[in-house]
Design an enzyme around this catalytic site. Structure first.
Site, PDB file in Angstrom:
ATOM      1  N   ASP A   1       2.035   2.485-103.406  1.00  0.00           N
ATOM      2  CA  ASP A   1       1.906   1.064-103.093  1.00  0.00           C
ATOM      3  C   ASP A   1       1.277   0.245-104.225  1.00  0.00           C
ATOM      4  OD1 ASP A   1       2.948   1.743-100.621  1.00  0.00           O
ATOM      5  OD2 ASP A   1       0.970   2.029 -99.724  1.00  0.00           O
TER       6      ASP A   1
ATOM      7  N   GLY B   1       7.992   2.563 -99.266  1.00  0.00           N
ATOM      8  CA  GLY B   1       8.258   1.192 -98.827  1.00  0.00           C
ATOM      9  C   GLY B   1       8.009   0.320-100.046  1.00  0.00           C
ATOM     10  N   HIS B   2       9.074  -0.150-100.665  1.00  0.00           N
ATOM     11  CA  HIS B   2       8.950  -0.932-101.901  1.00  0.00           C
ATOM     12  C   HIS B   2       9.293  -2.393-101.614  1.00  0.00           C
ATOM     13  CE1 HIS B   2       9.533   2.875-104.592  1.00  0.00           C
ATOM     14  NE2 HIS B   2       8.523   2.980-103.753  1.00  0.00           N
TER      15      HIS B   2
ATOM     16  N   GLN C   1       5.984   6.817-104.185  1.00  0.00           N
ATOM     17  CA  GLN C   1       4.618   7.317-103.995  1.00  0.00           C
ATOM     18  C   GLN C   1       3.815   7.114-105.289  1.00  0.00           C
ATOM     19  OE1 GLN C   1       7.298   9.770-102.705  1.00  0.00           O
ATOM     20  NE2 GLN C   1       7.155   8.197-101.151  1.00  0.00           N
TER      21      GLN C   1
ATOM     22  N   LYS D   1       5.339  -1.072-107.262  1.00  0.00           N
ATOM     23  CA  LYS D   1       6.474  -0.578-108.067  1.00  0.00           C
ATOM     24  C   LYS D   1       7.754  -1.371-107.786  1.00  0.00           C
ATOM     25  CE  LYS D   1       5.835   3.475-106.134  1.00  0.00           C
ATOM     26  NZ  LYS D   1       4.592   3.270-105.413  1.00  0.00           N
TER      27      LYS D   1
HETATM   28  P1  GDP Z   1       5.241  -0.125-103.852  1.00  0.00           P
HETATM   29  O1  GDP Z   1       5.371   0.893-102.773  1.00  0.00           O
HETATM   30  O2  GDP Z   1       4.565   0.415-105.079  1.00  0.00           O
HETATM   31  O3  GDP Z   1       6.548  -0.791-104.202  1.00  0.00           O
HETATM   32  O4  GDP Z   1       4.273  -1.251-103.291  1.00  0.00           O
HETATM   33  P2  GDP Z   1       4.330  -1.918-101.811  1.00  0.00           P
HETATM   34  O5  GDP Z   1       5.480  -2.832-101.772  1.00  0.00           O
HETATM   35  O6  GDP Z   1       4.223  -0.879-100.763  1.00  0.00           O
HETATM   36  O7  GDP Z   1       2.946  -2.671-101.784  1.00  0.00           O
HETATM   37  C1  GDP Z   1       2.621  -3.648-102.725  1.00  0.00           C
HETATM   38  C2  GDP Z   1       2.348  -4.968-101.973  1.00  0.00           C
HETATM   39  O8  GDP Z   1       1.727  -5.868-102.843  1.00  0.00           O
HETATM   40  C3  GDP Z   1       3.607  -5.658-101.509  1.00  0.00           C
HETATM   41  O9  GDP Z   1       3.313  -6.382-100.333  1.00  0.00           O
HETATM   42  C4  GDP Z   1       3.932  -6.610-102.651  1.00  0.00           C
HETATM   43  O10 GDP Z   1       4.666  -7.747-102.228  1.00  0.00           O
HETATM   44  C5  GDP Z   1       2.553  -7.007-103.090  1.00  0.00           C
HETATM   45  N1  GDP Z   1       2.365  -7.280-104.524  1.00  0.00           N
HETATM   46  C6  GDP Z   1       2.964  -6.718-105.591  1.00  0.00           C
HETATM   47  N2  GDP Z   1       2.426  -7.201-106.744  1.00  0.00           N
HETATM   48  C7  GDP Z   1       1.480  -8.072-106.378  1.00  0.00           C
HETATM   49  C8  GDP Z   1       0.541  -8.880-107.102  1.00  0.00           C
HETATM   50  O11 GDP Z   1       0.459  -8.854-108.336  1.00  0.00           O
HETATM   51  N3  GDP Z   1      -0.316  -9.645-106.372  1.00  0.00           N
HETATM   52  C9  GDP Z   1      -0.280  -9.676-105.009  1.00  0.00           C
HETATM   53  N4  GDP Z   1      -1.158 -10.453-104.387  1.00  0.00           N
HETATM   54  N5  GDP Z   1       0.580  -8.944-104.297  1.00  0.00           N
HETATM   55  C10 GDP Z   1       1.436  -8.142-104.977  1.00  0.00           C
HETATM   56  P1  IMO Z   2       5.458   4.144-101.880  1.00  0.00           P
HETATM   57  O1  IMO Z   2       6.696   4.606-102.623  1.00  0.00           O
HETATM   58  C1  IMO Z   2       1.691   5.215-100.011  1.00  0.00           C
HETATM   59  C2  IMO Z   2       1.440   9.146 -98.129  1.00  0.00           C
HETATM   60  C3  IMO Z   2       1.298   9.216 -96.618  1.00  0.00           C
HETATM   61  C4  IMO Z   2       0.502  10.502 -96.476  1.00  0.00           C
HETATM   62  C5  IMO Z   2       1.094  11.380 -97.567  1.00  0.00           C
HETATM   63  C6  IMO Z   2       2.171  12.339 -97.079  1.00  0.00           C
HETATM   64  O2  IMO Z   2       5.700   2.987-100.989  1.00  0.00           O
HETATM   65  O3  IMO Z   2       4.332   3.956-102.812  1.00  0.00           O
HETATM   66  P2  IMO Z   2       4.700  12.021 -96.327  1.00  0.00           P
HETATM   67  O4  IMO Z   2       5.314  11.166 -95.280  1.00  0.00           O
HETATM   68  O5  IMO Z   2       5.214  11.789 -97.708  1.00  0.00           O
HETATM   69  O6  IMO Z   2       4.745  13.484 -95.983  1.00  0.00           O
HETATM   70  O7  IMO Z   2       3.141  11.632 -96.330  1.00  0.00           O
HETATM   71  O8  IMO Z   2       1.629  10.502 -98.528  1.00  0.00           O
HETATM   72  N1  IMO Z   2       2.595   8.372 -98.609  1.00  0.00           N
HETATM   73  C7  IMO Z   2       2.509   7.175 -99.180  1.00  0.00           C
HETATM   74  N2  IMO Z   2       1.443   6.370 -99.387  1.00  0.00           N
HETATM   75  N3  IMO Z   2       2.890   4.851-100.481  1.00  0.00           N
HETATM   76  C8  IMO Z   2       3.965   5.643-100.323  1.00  0.00           C
HETATM   77  O9  IMO Z   2       5.163   5.369-100.879  1.00  0.00           O
HETATM   78  C9  IMO Z   2       3.813   6.848 -99.600  1.00  0.00           C
HETATM   79  N4  IMO Z   2       4.650   7.847 -99.238  1.00  0.00           N
HETATM   80  C10 IMO Z   2       3.893   8.777 -98.643  1.00  0.00           C
HETATM   81  O10 IMO Z   2       0.616   8.086 -96.134  1.00  0.00           O
HETATM   82  O11 IMO Z   2      -0.846  10.270 -96.804  1.00  0.00           O
HETATM   83 MG    MG Z   3       4.907   1.116-100.734  1.00  0.00          MG
END
Ligand code: GDP
Ligand code: IMO
Ligand code: MG
Length: 420
Positions: free
Chosen positions: A13, A40-41, A222, A16
């Site tokens: 998270d 979840g991207h 991840q 990416k």
């Molecule tokens: P990922 O799994 O690495 O793609 O990240 P996620 O999408 O799960 O979580 C990142 C969250 O932060 C999302 O809600 C994005 O919309 C948000 N986000 C990404 N970059 C920024 C930033 O620079 N500032 C803020 N405030 N939010 C951001």
């Molecule tokens: P993105 O790509 C954050 C965490 C789960 C748990 C562990 C194992 O959005 O960054 P799993 O379902 O893979 O067997 O869970 O890894 N986890 C993540 N945490 N971002 C993710 O993906 C994750 N994918 C798995 O919360 O701790």
């Molecule tokens: Mg994510």
């Protein structure tokens, strides 16, 4: 041409998806190489927020080809939902999405096994996303898995039944009630949809594209600290989330790797169980969670929050050979008077400046305090507009880790991105 890789340096998270969407304009092809719908991207543009789970984040660029590589695990039900959501937004998905024949399928019974295993662990559970990731990769390495190429086999139903029956036997060990029927029918619908896509021998296609000089970016899921080998085992995911995972997850030789973009948040978050040395279980952690909207994009769970952890960041940079750093979410720190960065830990009273094998034992973080910038940075467009205190903070990190920070994200929108 070389393959560039973008991956997370913390516990996932890091942002990416947003960054891949921004960088995609400079690439012809975006590939996912590991993980599955545990990811979840999120990406945002024109006031629309979209969350992708299986599909690469280049999908919103009409010219970009997207490839789901052999290292990915696919749940046809979630895949179908993603496709429907994208088609509703007018994305012409069929033309530009290719799927590897070697990618493994997540069966309905894999999800049940994941849930049964977690329930049986009680307090020691991993806190998995319950998407069936662990059991699917177990079947892959146990040489029982079913791959996308198998759906073209006339005996597919039999192949499916054989593995599901094995799972039903394993499930007898658990005191876990389940019902497969409902999920099974949408699963087979998803299989039919998958068949209508371009199912390819991705390793050949990817290497051919590179030979032709096409620009390609691999999108990690991840983060490094969730890697099956180098993460905080056993509280990890079941794939190699690191740079080397792109070689095995796409069929690209290590000699063909170009830039390695490492994405990190200006603080740390983690979802699920496991060690987190700089975690703040107090009002500061709550402030980070609220201001950073730190709730999971896949499961909606509140993310655990804490300060930036330099030994952990250095470890991730080392394991991945990061050439370019990308910092996200520094805007979330704008209301803080002081900002802390963990520089080393106390382990059994001894000071250590690296992330040790004993990450599951208590590690007491020791912090450097820096003056906050206390200014909104979300509208800054260039590096020179950033407040001095923020630049000092970036320079301190660069000096410590010896890798340049080349992109600074100051908000969730595509446009809120400063390239240095
Ligand atoms: P990922 O799994 O690495 O793609 O990240 P996620 O999408 O799960 O979580 C990142 C969250 O932060 C999302 O809600 C994005 O919309 C948000 N986000 C990404 N970059 C920024 C930033 O620079 N500032 C803020 N405030 N939010 C951001
Ligand atoms: P993105 O790509 C954050 C965490 C789960 C748990 C562990 C194992 O959005 O960054 P799993 O379902 O893979 O067997 O869970 O890894 N986890 C993540 N945490 N971002 C993710 O993906 C994750 N994918 C798995 O919360 O701790
Ligand atoms: Mg994510």
């Amino acid at each position: 041409m070389k393959l560039d890789i973008l991956l997370g340096l913390q516990w996932g998270d890091e942002g990416k998806g947003k960054i891949v969407d921004v960088l995609a304009q400079d690439y012809n092809i975006i590939c996912r190489f590991q993980g599955g719908p545990n990811a979840g991207h999120s990406l945002e543009f024109n006031n629309i927020k979209h969350v992708l789970h299986t599909i690469p984040s280049g999908v919103f660029r009409p010219e970009t080809i997207n490839i789901i590589g052999n290292g990915v695990v696919i749940d046809p039900v979630i895949f179908q939902k993603e496709i429907i959501a994208l088609e509703k937004m007018g994305v012409e998905i069929k033309k530009n999405l290719f799927i590897s024949k070697r990618a493994h399928l997540i069966l309905p019974s894999h999800r049940i096994l994941d849930a049964a295993s977690e329930a049986s662990k009680g307090k020691t559970k991993i806190g998995s996303t319950l998407k069936g990731i662990g059991p699917t990769y177990m079947d892959k390495t146990g040489r029982n898995g079913i791959r996308v190429g198998d759906i073209l086999n006339p005996n597919f139903k039999e192949i499916y039944n054989n593995l599901t029956n094995k799972h039903k036997d394993i499930l007898k060990q658990y005191n876990y009630e389940y019902n497969l029927d409902e999920y099974e029918s949408s699963w087979f619908e998803g299989i039919e949809l998958l068949k209508s896509f371009q199912i390819i021998e991705s390793e050949h296609v990817i290497n051919k594209y590179l030979d032709e000089g096409k620009k390609m970016l691999a999108e990690g899921a991840q983060g490094t600290l969730l890697d099956i080998d180098f993460g905080s085992y056993p509280f990890v995911t079941s794939s190699n989330t690191i740079c080397a995972g792109a070689c095995t997850g796409l069929g690209v030789a290590p000699t063909r790797i170009g830039k390695v973009f490492g994405v990190f948040k200006a603080y740390c978050t983690r979802v699920g169980s496991g060690p987190f040395p700089t975690e703040l279980e107090n009002e500061v952690g709550e402030q980070l969670r609220q201001q950073g909207h730190e709730f999971g994009a896949t499961t909606g769970r509140p993310r655990r929050c804490g300060w930036m952890d330099l030994p952990a960041l250095k470890y991730s940079i080392m394991i991945n050979g990061v050439t370019n750093l990308i910092v996200t979410k520094a805007d979330v720190l704008s209301n803080f008077k002081t900002i802390k960065i963990c520089t080393h830990y106390l382990h059994n009273g001894k000071s250590i400046d690296y992330l040790p094998y004993e990450i599951n034992e208590p590690l007491e973080p020791v912090y450097k305090e820096m003056k906050g910038w206390e200014k909104d940075i979300t509208t800054c467009k260039t590096y020179n507009e950033l407040p001095k205190e923020f630049i000092d903070y970036l320079k301190y990190i660069e000096d410590e880790v010896k890798v340049p920070i080349t992109i600074i994200s100051v908000g969730p929108d595509r446009k809120q991105t400063i390239v240095k």
